[in-house]
Write a protein that holds these residues in place. Sequence first.
Motif, PDB file in Angstrom:
ATOM      1  N   TYR A  55       0.696  -1.304  -0.014  1.00 56.74           N
ATOM      2  CA  TYR A  55      -0.002   0.135  -0.102  1.00 56.74           C
ATOM      3  C   TYR A  55       0.894   1.295  -0.025  1.00 56.74           C
TER       4      TYR A  55
ATOM      5  N   ASN B 184     -12.282   9.342 -15.053  1.00 57.80           N
ATOM      6  CA  ASN B 184     -12.130   8.308 -13.848  1.00 57.80           C
ATOM      7  C   ASN B 184     -13.114   7.155 -14.272  1.00 57.80           C
TER       8      ASN B 184
ATOM      9  N   LEU C 296     -15.050   2.903  -9.313  1.00 60.31           N
ATOM     10  CA  LEU C 296     -15.024   3.428  -7.818  1.00 60.31           C
ATOM     11  C   LEU C 296     -15.972   2.737  -6.816  1.00 60.31           C
TER      12      LEU C 296
ATOM     13  N   VAL D 199     -12.467  -1.597  -2.109  1.00 60.70           N
ATOM     14  CA  VAL D 199     -11.161  -0.996  -2.059  1.00 60.70           C
ATOM     15  C   VAL D 199      -9.938  -2.046  -2.114  1.00 60.70           C
TER      16      VAL D 199
ATOM     17  N   LEU E  19      -9.861  -2.411  -5.858  1.00 63.24           N
ATOM     18  CA  LEU E  19      -9.275  -1.495  -6.578  1.00 63.24           C
ATOM     19  C   LEU E  19      -8.007  -1.362  -6.370  1.00 63.24           C
ATOM     20  N   PHE E  20      -7.359  -1.538  -5.226  1.00 65.38           N
ATOM     21  CA  PHE E  20      -6.181  -1.670  -5.209  1.00 65.38           C
ATOM     22  C   PHE E  20      -5.295  -2.685  -5.875  1.00 65.38           C
TER      23      PHE E  20
ATOM     24  N   CYS F 200      -5.162  -1.358  -9.303  1.00 61.28           N
ATOM     25  CA  CYS F 200      -4.296  -0.390  -9.432  1.00 61.28           C
ATOM     26  C   CYS F 200      -2.684  -0.724  -9.510  1.00 61.28           C
TER      27      CYS F 200
ATOM     28  N   TYR G 213      -6.532   6.243 -11.181  1.00 63.07           N
ATOM     29  CA  TYR G 213      -6.443   5.848  -9.845  1.00 63.07           C
ATOM     30  C   TYR G 213      -6.087   6.768  -8.872  1.00 63.07           C
TER      31      TYR G 213
ATOM     32  N   CYS H  84      -8.409   7.568  -5.930  1.00 59.76           N
ATOM     33  CA  CYS H  84      -8.294   6.459  -4.991  1.00 59.76           C
ATOM     34  C   CYS H  84      -7.181   6.737  -3.882  1.00 59.76           C
TER      35      CYS H  84
ATOM     36  N   MET I 126      -8.559   7.063  -0.186  1.00 57.60           N
ATOM     37  CA  MET I 126      -9.329   5.478  -0.111  1.00 57.60           C
ATOM     38  C   MET I 126      -8.366   4.718   0.386  1.00 57.60           C
ATOM     39  N   PHE I 127      -7.142   4.689  -0.406  1.00 56.52           N
ATOM     40  CA  PHE I 127      -6.162   3.725  -0.079  1.00 56.52           C
ATOM     41  C   PHE I 127      -5.353   4.218   1.053  1.00 56.52           C
TER      42      PHE I 127
ATOM     43  N   LYS J 101      -7.248   2.859   3.965  1.00 51.94           N
ATOM     44  CA  LYS J 101      -7.195   1.365   4.328  1.00 51.94           C
ATOM     45  C   LYS J 101      -5.772   1.061   4.875  1.00 51.94           C
TER      46      LYS J 101
END
Length: 599
Positions: free
Chosen positions: A53, A74, A79, A83, A86-87, A90, A215, A218, A221-222, A225
């Motif tokens: 991360y 985007n 989205l 998460v 998405l990660f 990415c 991305y 995000c 968001m990342f 997390k």
Amino acid sequence: MIVKMDKYTLLIFHQDLQMFLEHLQELGMVDIRRQGHAVDGKSKELSDIIQRYRRTIKKLKETKNTLKDQEIDNSLIDLKSPVEELFQECEKAYSDNSLLEMELQLLLRDKEEAALWGDYNKGDISKLKDLGFDLHFYSISESKFRKEWEKDYILYELNRANGKVFFVILSPKGSEIKFKIPESKFPQTPLHALEERENELRKQISLNHKKMIAYTFCVEMFQSKLNELNMELERYLATVSSQKEVEGLVDTLTGFAPAESRDDVCKFLDDEGIYYEVEEAVEEDKPPIKLKNNFFTRLFEPIGALYMYPKYGELDLTPFFAPFYMLFFGFCLGDMGYGIVLMIIGGLAKLKFPNFKSILTLVQLLGLGAFIMASFTGTFFGGKLYDWLPLPDSIQSFFFSDIKMFWFAIIFGLVHIVFARLINAIDSIIRKGWKYGMSNIGWAIVITWAATAYASTMIPEMVLPKWFNYLAICGAALILFFSETSGNIFIRMLKGTFSFYDITGVFGDTLSYIRLFGLGTSGGILGMVINSVAFSLTAIPYVGWFFTILILIVGHIAVLALSSLGAFVHPMRLTFVEFYKNAGFTGGGKEFKPLKKIN
């Protein structure tokens, strides 16, 4: 100063441990004794995910910094996906980007080599082979190529490039061909096929790059997390580092908290219904280190942390090296103008970046140090104040010449070393007993006597009283008898005799302070050169002053940046080596990091 710590021993039922640690994070006052690395499969897995991360967030921020006003699409990503998905997508986008870029570089190299031979059709080569021919490919410089070869061989010229001729010779299948130059490697893929693949790759790279940009939405968001994972790992490490007692039903944890917060911590533990014992921490417990200093000294704590924290029970040297570091920085920067610039930049930046107020205040103090120290020589943006202003001779006489600044650096260094020795002596007397500080007091006396005696040989009007030499005898006696504090008198005298060898170290330490003069002088010379070059351009008609101002601004910015780097690093060296060594600094403490929530 180092904040006194309390040691807490906690007994917790195993099934309550997880919830207790979550509540302890909310309190944010207790540093739980835990291992600093992954201790099993789960903690290793969490550590690996956290690192992934962190790397991805760093890449996204770097990508975002390159966008400027570029529009972001985007719609290429979902989205609304979890998460974790998405990660992973990415991560794959960045991984694919590296692979595609690598493939493109290899393809461009193959394309460059293929272009030398010209384009061809694989079908034509197959037809020639079906007709019973073997193909032999060659390349040779144009000067060595001979047209008469076409009479002896079935030779076709394919291309000329980079001063070379590329050609093919056909021979009956299975026959041996004798040609005086070795065969060359012929590209297996035609040029047009490579160009098609290049276009495809560039489209894939472009689409993938747009995904990477998308991305950047995000990042927060990342980051959220990542904070959750960090808290989960903190709790888990605190859990697995506890000792299991009573057949695994009760966990024993050790924690440390500032003694000043004992009431709050005890109230929290009482409310949680936890059995605990609290006592004052001692050096053997190796408690974490938390520093508490006044406003001025606190600004210099990050500089001390670059080396290491003091161990518990040791003297915090930050209040003692802080004023010296500020003046050493100013000595190395060596320009009043640059000091004023740093103070202005620090003040303006605090309005824009209030979160960095302490660092920017430190920048202002270092600028003040530069202004103070450079005022001894009157250096202002590479020039001298007395050359720019009509100052009377009585005022000009106050400014130091280069040779005076050289000796001033040496004297400043001697004061630094003697001050460190006296700190060491006083601290040893307070913590261990009077005899443990006598040796360093002796060294302080001897160094002061030697420096003063040498100065008297350089200054004829400086006459020392007859009793002054008795100081050297007194200092030497303290070194002789108290360098070793245990054993009989003869062993102590023997070891004390050997300790006189340290005078070579003191001499070497003193010479290290010449760097203060060297850096300050070199910065002033660079500024003077910028001025000389800039003002020489005023002779250019019409535009001369424009180029003069441009050179002055750009040149002095460059000199300020370069001089500031040296002025930051070299005083740090004098602090961590000369000052810390003479002050008896041991170090090795770990920073106080209470278990707390990450916002």
